[in-house]
Design an enzyme around this catalytic site. Structure first.
Site, PDB file in Angstrom:
ATOM      1  N   GLU A  47      31.782  49.504 -10.849  1.00  0.00           N
ATOM      2  CA  GLU A  47      30.709  49.883 -11.776  1.00  0.00           C
ATOM      3  C   GLU A  47      29.394  49.264 -11.322  1.00  0.00           C
ATOM      4  OE1 GLU A  47      31.689  49.089 -15.864  1.00  0.00           O
ATOM      5  OE2 GLU A  47      29.855  50.038 -16.592  1.00  0.00           O
ATOM      6  N   ASN A 196      33.309  58.071 -20.518  1.00  0.00           N
ATOM      7  CA  ASN A 196      34.062  56.814 -20.474  1.00  0.00           C
ATOM      8  C   ASN A 196      34.051  56.203 -21.876  1.00  0.00           C
ATOM      9  OD1 ASN A 196      35.052  54.142 -19.200  1.00  0.00           O
ATOM     10  ND2 ASN A 196      33.173  53.539 -20.277  1.00  0.00           N
ATOM     11  N   GLU A 197      35.197  55.788 -22.337  1.00  0.00           N
ATOM     12  CA  GLU A 197      35.314  55.155 -23.652  1.00  0.00           C
ATOM     13  C   GLU A 197      34.459  55.915 -24.672  1.00  0.00           C
ATOM     14  OE1 GLU A 197      35.003  50.819 -23.332  1.00  0.00           O
ATOM     15  OE2 GLU A 197      36.864  50.797 -22.184  1.00  0.00           O
ATOM     16  N   GLU A 320      41.294  51.665 -16.628  1.00  0.00           N
ATOM     17  CA  GLU A 320      40.750  50.298 -16.666  1.00  0.00           C
ATOM     18  C   GLU A 320      41.848  49.372 -17.157  1.00  0.00           C
ATOM     19  OE1 GLU A 320      36.938  49.591 -18.552  1.00  0.00           O
ATOM     20  OE2 GLU A 320      36.163  51.508 -17.819  1.00  0.00           O
ATOM     21  N   GLN A 369      37.589  44.810 -12.047  1.00  0.00           N
ATOM     22  CA  GLN A 369      36.927  45.747 -11.161  1.00  0.00           C
ATOM     23  C   GLN A 369      37.039  45.210  -9.747  1.00  0.00           C
ATOM     24  OE1 GLN A 369      32.987  46.915 -12.393  1.00  0.00           O
ATOM     25  NE2 GLN A 369      33.613  47.315 -14.505  1.00  0.00           N
TER      26      GLN A 369
HETATM   27  O1  AHR Z   1      34.966  46.922 -17.148  1.00  0.00           O
HETATM   28  C1  AHR Z   1      33.934  46.510 -17.991  1.00  0.00           C
HETATM   29  C2  AHR Z   1      33.732  47.445 -19.175  1.00  0.00           C
HETATM   30  O2  AHR Z   1      34.888  47.444 -19.968  1.00  0.00           O
HETATM   31  C3  AHR Z   1      33.551  48.893 -18.833  1.00  0.00           C
HETATM   32  O3  AHR Z   1      32.232  49.196 -18.512  1.00  0.00           O
HETATM   33  C4  AHR Z   1      33.961  49.581 -20.089  1.00  0.00           C
HETATM   34  O4  AHR Z   1      34.485  50.866 -19.864  1.00  0.00           O
HETATM   35  C5  AHR Z   1      34.986  48.649 -20.686  1.00  0.00           C
HETATM   36  O5  AHR Z   1      34.769  48.418 -22.024  1.00  0.00           O
END
Ligand code: AHR
Length: 516
Positions: A47, A196-197, A320, A369
């Protein structure tokens, strides 16, 4: 009465002694393999957050001190190739739903800057954009997984991104733009996330609303060359939000999606996550409880999917996952930089075993990540780079990529802390294309070695070798001063006697065996 108490205490004493020292029993069904472990289970996530991209992957194309190709660090590329990183999700995360891809293409000097509002309000100069990312994936030999902006973008913008990256040359103004930017041929991006989310930073939507939005966006993401290569992943549930999965399975037309996401982090307490290096055994135990919850989450989300898709055509993509602690003291709180200890090796080993064992439904997973953020596999500091214990687990486990899962059953001893218990041993096994069997085992017990007996059905192995990742303290980690404190070593502790295999696994260790 007193006599009876004595007897009860004696019984409890003997029972717990037996529990601590008895064998862990595993049955390996070497001739019952059916499902393939999709290599994308070993996927990653990058990210625009902290030093994941800038300083992690990308040091700028004018950098004179760090060897690079078009600004991408060569040491990082080499390490990730060795890891066999199969797929890389980008550009977020929460960042994805604020990202407008057209800001990140064309001559760098003309690209606009913005503030990265999710991660510290730092300046994002868009010098690393679509071309840089997709060229980097080619260099890595990894499939790109683009996370589209559904929260604050438009269907047109996402549809244009598909055209820019993947439609044949000369077929639209977007492909002309790609050519103008120096890339005539498409990259043919297969994996696409639609937001995302969506339940949180991606728009705070209710799932019923998101399902409609999803359908609208998906409609305009067209395939190319009449092929069916585009693979659409819906923004999935958080943890145990089973309603989210149920509604998406009910409301999304089967021809419009290929997978549902799922996010789950191993976090002790969101308001007090604890140090990544200085933690107690209780904190370790709680982290492992959270990590092992993945088994229940994957099972229950899969059960819901089974109702609508008994043939398992749709996948669960755990896009994730990983451990999340407080940032290292003195670092930017929004950059999510944490160290990586043997605790993280335990999370990685046990979680990857869960994914392997559920590979009939889990077809992709992306560790959060990849560099310098959360449970990273690589840490960088200017020209220095180190590999974390999590890197080593993923490297040891890469033998499972695209291999056939061999079913195992486990009767495990308990790892006991005060009155709480967890299974000490986790395992998964597979047979690769050359007929070699690999068994990956984790002993999460913080104090006790575990002796394991494996009964082998349906194979007659002649030789065994192994590797182990261990250390003398759970809190140990690789640092820039001591980068090789924790590295895999040869493991000679397994004995093969006909159809029985015995080994002793030290506390908090990961072992991968190779059987021929
Ligand atoms: O990985 C960090 C954050 O965690 C991401 O940006 C988000 O999708 C999640 O809440």
């Amino acid at each position: 009465m007193i006599k009876n108490f004595k007897r009860i205490f004696l019984f409890i004493g003997v029972a717990s002694a037996l529990n601590s020292y008895s064998q862990n029993e595993i049955v390996l069904n070497a001739d019952k393999g059916k499902e393939i472990i999709n290599k994308n289970i070993y996927g990653h996530f990058a990210e625009h957050l902290g030093h994941c991209i800038y300083g992690g992957f990308y040091v700028g194309d004018t950098n004179k001190t760090i060897p690079h190709k078009d600004g991408v660090r060569l040491d990082v590329i080499e390490a990730l190739k060795k890891l066999k990183a199969p797929v890389l999700r980008w550009p977020g995360g929460c960042f994805a739903d604020t990202y407008h891809w057209k800001d990140g293409v064309g001559p760098k000097k003309e690209r606009p800057s913005m503030l990265n509002v999710w991660w510290g309000n730092v300046k994002e100069d868009n010098s690393f954009g679509t071309n840089e990312f997709l060229n980097m994936c080619e260099l890595l030999g990894a499939e790109p997984y683009l996370s589209g902006n559904v929260g604050s973008g438009t269907p047109q913008e996402l549809s244009d991104w598909v055209k820019y990256t993947s439609h044949p040359n000369g077929s639209s103004p977007m492909t002309d733009l790609r050519q103008k930017n120096g890339r005539p041929n498409p990259w043919n991006v297969k994996y696409w996330g639609l937001g995302n989310e969506a339940w949180g930073c991606g728009g705070n939507m209710k799932v019923e609303y998101y399902a409609n939005v999803y359908r609208q966006y998906a409609t305009f993401m067209t395939n190319w060359n009449n092929s069916d290569r585009i693979y659409r992943i819906a923004s999935g549930a958080s943890d145990a939000d089973y309603h989210w999965t149920e509604v998406l399975m009910k409301e999304l037309p089967a021809n419009m999606f290929d997978a549902l996401g799922l996010h789950h982090y191993s976090v002790i307490n969101w308001s007090k996550k604890g140090s990544s290096t200085d933690f107690s055994e209780r904190e370790y135990f709680t982290t492992m409880q959270r990590a092992l919850l993945m088994e229940e989450l994957v099972t229950k989300h899969s059960e819901i999917m089974d109702k609508y898709d008994p043939q398992k055509k749709k996948a669960l993509a755990v896009d994730e996952w990983g451990g999340w602690y407080d940032v290292v003291q003195g670092t930017n709180g929004a950059f999510l930089f944490q160290q990586n200890t043997m605790r993280d090796a335990m999370i990685a080993g046990a979680t990857l075993n869960i994914f392997n064992n559920h590979c009939d439904r889990v077809k992709m997973a992306n560790l959060a990540q990849i560099i310098n953020v959360l449970q990273a596999v690589i840490l960088t500091k200017e020209e220095k780079m180190i590999l974390t214990p999590t890197y080593h687990v993923m490297e040891m486990y890469n033998v499972h990529q695209d291999a056939t899962l061999l079913p195992v059953s486990v009767t495990s001893n308990k790892y006991i802390l005060d009155k709480d218990t967890l299974n000490a041993i986790s395992v998964s096994a597979s047979k690769d294309k050359n007929g070699i069997t690999h068994v990956s085992l984790v002993n999460i017990d913080a104090a006790k070695a575990q002796s394991v007996s494996i009964n082998i059905n349906g194979a007659n192995y002649k030789s065994i070798t192994g590797r182990i990742l261990t250390s003398d303290k759970l809190q140990n980690y690789n640092s820039f001063e001591s980068p090789n404190k924790i590295v895999p070593a040869v493991f000679n502790g397994a004995q093969l006697n006909g159809s029985k295999l015995n080994l002793n696994i030290p506390p908090f260790s990961v072992v991968v065996l190779e059987l021929k």
